[in-house]
Write a protein that holds these residues in place. Structure first.
Motif, PDB file in Angstrom:
ATOM      1  N   THR A  56       0.865  -1.182   0.000  1.00 19.52           N
ATOM      2  CA  THR A  56       0.000   0.000   0.000  1.00 19.52           C
ATOM      3  C   THR A  56       0.895   1.224   0.000  1.00 19.52           C
ATOM      4  OG1 THR A  56      -1.713  -1.179   1.235  1.00 19.52           O
ATOM      5  CG2 THR A  56      -1.849   1.223   1.177  1.00 19.52           C
ATOM      6  N   ILE A  57       0.696   2.094  -0.986  1.00 20.83           N
ATOM      7  CA  ILE A  57       1.565   3.234  -1.216  1.00 20.83           C
ATOM      8  C   ILE A  57       0.849   4.519  -0.808  1.00 20.83           C
ATOM      9  CG2 ILE A  57       3.077   4.366  -2.883  1.00 20.83           C
ATOM     10  CD1 ILE A  57       3.548   1.335  -2.638  1.00 20.83           C
ATOM     11  N   LEU A  58       1.503   5.329   0.018  1.00 15.63           N
ATOM     12  CA  LEU A  58       1.012   6.656   0.366  1.00 15.63           C
ATOM     13  C   LEU A  58       1.472   7.635  -0.709  1.00 15.63           C
ATOM     14  CD1 LEU A  58      -0.076   8.932   2.197  1.00 15.63           C
ATOM     15  CD2 LEU A  58       2.074   8.806   3.481  1.00 15.63           C
ATOM     16  N   VAL A  59       0.516   8.295  -1.363  1.00 18.37           N
ATOM     17  CA  VAL A  59       0.837   9.262  -2.415  1.00 18.37           C
ATOM     18  C   VAL A  59       0.493  10.646  -1.878  1.00 18.37           C
ATOM     19  CG1 VAL A  59       0.475   9.911  -4.816  1.00 18.37           C
ATOM     20  CG2 VAL A  59       0.297   7.501  -4.134  1.00 18.37           C
ATOM     21  N   ALA A  60       1.490  11.332  -1.359  1.00 17.80           N
ATOM     22  CA  ALA A  60       1.292  12.640  -0.736  1.00 17.80           C
ATOM     23  C   ALA A  60       1.347  13.727  -1.799  1.00 17.80           C
ATOM     24  CB  ALA A  60       2.364  12.886   0.322  1.00 17.80           C
ATOM     25  N   GLY A  61       0.382  14.652  -1.776  1.00 20.95           N
ATOM     26  CA  GLY A  61       0.302  15.666  -2.818  1.00 20.95           C
ATOM     27  C   GLY A  61      -0.054  15.042  -4.150  1.00 20.95           C
ATOM     28  N   ALA A  62      -1.075  14.200  -4.146  1.00 27.34           N
ATOM     29  CA  ALA A  62      -1.405  13.387  -5.322  1.00 27.34           C
ATOM     30  C   ALA A  62      -2.147  14.144  -6.398  1.00 27.34           C
ATOM     31  CB  ALA A  62      -2.252  12.191  -4.890  1.00 27.34           C
ATOM     32  N   GLY A  63      -2.651  15.343  -6.092  1.00 23.02           N
ATOM     33  CA  GLY A  63      -3.508  16.056  -7.019  1.00 23.02           C
ATOM     34  C   GLY A  63      -2.857  16.354  -8.347  1.00 23.02           C
ATOM     35  N   GLY A  64      -3.636  16.265  -9.423  1.00 24.76           N
ATOM     36  CA  GLY A  64      -3.112  16.540 -10.759  1.00 24.76           C
ATOM     37  C   GLY A  64      -3.289  15.354 -11.671  1.00 24.76           C
ATOM     38  N   THR A  65      -2.227  14.957 -12.323  1.00 24.06           N
ATOM     39  CA  THR A  65      -2.303  13.906 -13.332  1.00 24.06           C
ATOM     40  C   THR A  65      -2.372  12.500 -12.747  1.00 24.06           C
ATOM     41  OG1 THR A  65       0.098  13.640 -13.516  1.00 24.06           O
ATOM     42  CG2 THR A  65      -0.933  15.351 -14.876  1.00 24.06           C
ATOM     43  N   ALA A  66      -2.022  12.338 -11.464  1.00 24.73           N
ATOM     44  CA  ALA A  66      -1.975  11.017 -10.821  1.00 24.73           C
ATOM     45  C   ALA A  66      -1.045  10.075 -11.562  1.00 24.73           C
ATOM     46  CB  ALA A  66      -3.371  10.407 -10.700  1.00 24.73           C
ATOM     47  N   SER A  67      -0.031  10.623 -12.222  1.00 26.14           N
ATOM     48  CA  SER A  67       0.862   9.783 -13.026  1.00 26.14           C
ATOM     49  C   SER A  67       1.625   8.772 -12.188  1.00 26.14           C
ATOM     50  CB  SER A  67       1.843  10.668 -13.799  1.00 26.14           C
ATOM     51  OG  SER A  67       1.168  11.431 -14.773  1.00 26.14           O
ATOM     52  N   GLU A  68       1.944   9.117 -10.930  1.00 28.39           N
ATOM     53  CA  GLU A  68       2.656   8.167 -10.088  1.00 28.39           C
ATOM     54  C   GLU A  68       1.774   6.961  -9.779  1.00 28.39           C
ATOM     55  OE1 GLU A  68       1.348  11.236  -9.342  1.00 28.39           O
ATOM     56  OE2 GLU A  68       2.326  11.816  -7.468  1.00 28.39           O
ATOM     57  N   GLU A  93      -9.738  15.936  -7.404  1.00 31.72           N
ATOM     58  CA  GLU A  93     -10.757  15.442  -8.327  1.00 31.72           C
ATOM     59  C   GLU A  93     -10.163  15.126  -9.698  1.00 31.72           C
ATOM     60  OE1 GLU A  93     -14.268  14.810  -7.980  1.00 31.72           O
ATOM     61  OE2 GLU A  93     -13.437  14.668  -5.952  1.00 31.72           O
ATOM     62  N   LEU A  94      -9.254  15.977 -10.165  1.00 37.36           N
ATOM     63  CA  LEU A  94      -8.585  15.715 -11.434  1.00 37.36           C
ATOM     64  C   LEU A  94      -7.788  14.418 -11.351  1.00 37.36           C
ATOM     65  CD1 LEU A  94      -7.635  16.460 -14.280  1.00 37.36           C
ATOM     66  CD2 LEU A  94      -5.860  17.895 -13.232  1.00 37.36           C
ATOM     67  N   ALA A  95      -7.051  14.245 -10.251  1.00 39.31           N
ATOM     68  CA  ALA A  95      -6.259  13.022 -10.082  1.00 39.31           C
ATOM     69  C   ALA A  95      -7.142  11.784 -10.088  1.00 39.31           C
ATOM     70  CB  ALA A  95      -5.461  13.099  -8.787  1.00 39.31           C
ATOM     71  N   LEU A  96      -8.242  11.835  -9.370  1.00 39.30           N
ATOM     72  CA  LEU A  96      -9.118  10.669  -9.290  1.00 39.30           C
ATOM     73  C   LEU A  96      -9.777  10.366 -10.631  1.00 39.30           C
ATOM     74  CD1 LEU A  96     -10.732  11.224  -5.774  1.00 39.30           C
ATOM     75  CD2 LEU A  96      -8.921   9.611  -6.402  1.00 39.30           C
ATOM     76  N   SER A  97     -10.028  11.396 -11.436  1.00 37.87           N
ATOM     77  CA  SER A  97     -10.579  11.144 -12.768  1.00 37.87           C
ATOM     78  C   SER A  97      -9.570  10.411 -13.640  1.00 37.87           C
ATOM     79  CB  SER A  97     -11.002  12.457 -13.429  1.00 37.87           C
ATOM     80  OG  SER A  97      -9.887  13.233 -13.833  1.00 37.87           O
ATOM     81  N   ARG A  98      -8.285  10.726 -13.478  1.00 35.25           N
ATOM     82  CA  ARG A  98      -7.234  10.035 -14.238  1.00 35.25           C
ATOM     83  C   ARG A  98      -7.040   8.617 -13.715  1.00 35.25           C
ATOM     84  NH1 ARG A  98      -8.879  13.425 -16.734  1.00 35.25           N
ATOM     85  NH2 ARG A  98      -7.826  15.253 -17.587  1.00 35.25           N
ATOM     86  N   VAL A  99      -7.165   8.438 -12.423  1.00 32.80           N
ATOM     87  CA  VAL A  99      -7.086   7.103 -11.834  1.00 32.80           C
ATOM     88  C   VAL A  99      -8.243   6.241 -12.350  1.00 32.80           C
ATOM     89  CG1 VAL A  99      -7.330   5.820  -9.669  1.00 32.80           C
ATOM     90  CG2 VAL A  99      -5.812   7.806  -9.778  1.00 32.80           C
ATOM     91  N   ALA A 100      -9.441   6.812 -12.396  1.00 34.64           N
ATOM     92  CA  ALA A 100     -10.611   6.078 -12.888  1.00 34.64           C
ATOM     93  C   ALA A 100     -10.439   5.698 -14.347  1.00 34.64           C
ATOM     94  CB  ALA A 100     -11.872   6.914 -12.690  1.00 34.64           C
ATOM     95  N   ALA A 101      -9.921   6.631 -15.152  1.00 37.47           N
ATOM     96  CA  ALA A 101      -9.724   6.357 -16.573  1.00 37.47           C
ATOM     97  C   ALA A 101      -8.730   5.224 -16.796  1.00 37.47           C
ATOM     98  CB  ALA A 101      -9.244   7.625 -17.284  1.00 37.47           C
ATOM     99  N   ALA A 102      -7.786   5.081 -15.851  1.00 37.13           N
ATOM    100  CA  ALA A 102      -6.790   4.006 -15.944  1.00 37.13           C
ATOM    101  C   ALA A 102      -7.295   2.690 -15.352  1.00 37.13           C
ATOM    102  CB  ALA A 102      -5.502   4.426 -15.245  1.00 37.13           C
TER     103      ALA A 102
END
Length: 234
Positions: free
Chosen positions: A50-62, A86-95
């Motif tokens: 389980t990975i903690l992604v701090a400051g995840a907002g944006g492209t969620a590329s990590e 919200e932007l990050a989660l939309s990219r996560v959902a698309a992936a």
């Protein structure tokens, strides 16, 4: 991003973030892909984590890069900006990774201190936090939420911008290469510099990490002002 920097990433900036981030950082996608590879090499291919992604907002590329590489990894995305998260989660959902990704609108300090993660990332955040105390605080907050020996990927700008005029000029050329006019370049650079306070050197990055309870970091990526390092919690 800390609460006092969330205002920088409001809905108006969110709309342009994805394109601008890739212009400002040459090798944006390569950095995130290598970050995933470094974590996999550290944790072991095929591991569960389980990975903690701090400051995840944006492209969620990590999250996208790591999630595609390791199907047994899950993620907790933390960011204080609603529009960026919200932007990050939309990219996560698309992936197709939303079922493996939890989210927290807030900062790392809001997470329970007794929940320990297998690894963490802090990408594109540190240079937005003003002053040493804020930088040290987020790194310590991450350290206390990691298992001993757990890896951390840290990436962001370092060097005081004014101390590197040639790289600043090259940064402007990067924008010109992508079709920006002279006035647009001035505006873009002004926005990038607004409120930014990067560590003054790679040694300063290492000192911050060591003081927070991490090992001396190893750099694996560099692009003008940007650097990316891997370290481990002691």
């Amino acid at each position: 991003m800390a609460v006092d920097t969330a205002e920088k990433f409001d809905a108006s900036r969110t709309a342009e973030y994805e394109r601008q981030s890739r212009i400002a950082l040459a090798g944006y996608d390569a950095c995130h892909e290598l970050a995933a590879c470094m974590l996999a090499a550290s944790l072991g291919a095929g591991s569960s984590a389980t990975i903690l992604v701090a400051g995840a907002g944006g492209t969620a590329s990590e999250i996208v890069a790591a999630g595609r590489l390791e199907p047994s990894w899950s993620f907790v995305a933390v960011d204080p900006s609603h529009s960026m998260l919200e932007l990050a989660l939309s990219r996560v959902a698309a992936a197709g990774l939303l079922d493996r990704t939890g989210s927290v609108l807030g900062v790392v300090a809001d997470l329970p201190s007794d929940r320990l993660f297998d690894a963490a990332t802090l990408i594109g955040v540190l240079h937005h936090l003003p002053g040493q105390d804020a930088k040290q605080s987020i790194l310590r907050d991450i350290a206390t939420r990691l298992k001993r020996g757990a890896p951390l990927i840290l990436a962001g700008n370092h060097y005081a911008y004014a101390s590197q005029p040639l790289m600043m000029a090259a940064w402007a050329e990067r924008w010109r290469m992508n079709g920006a006019s002279g006035d647009e370049i001035k505006a873009k650079l002004g926005k990038i510099l607004q409120g930014a306070d990067p560590p003054e050197s790679e040694d300063a990055v290492a000192a911050l990490l060591i003081a927070a309870g991490f090992e001396k970091p190893q750099r694996f990526f560099s692009s003008l002002f940007w650097g990316a390092w891997i370290t481990r919690r002691i």
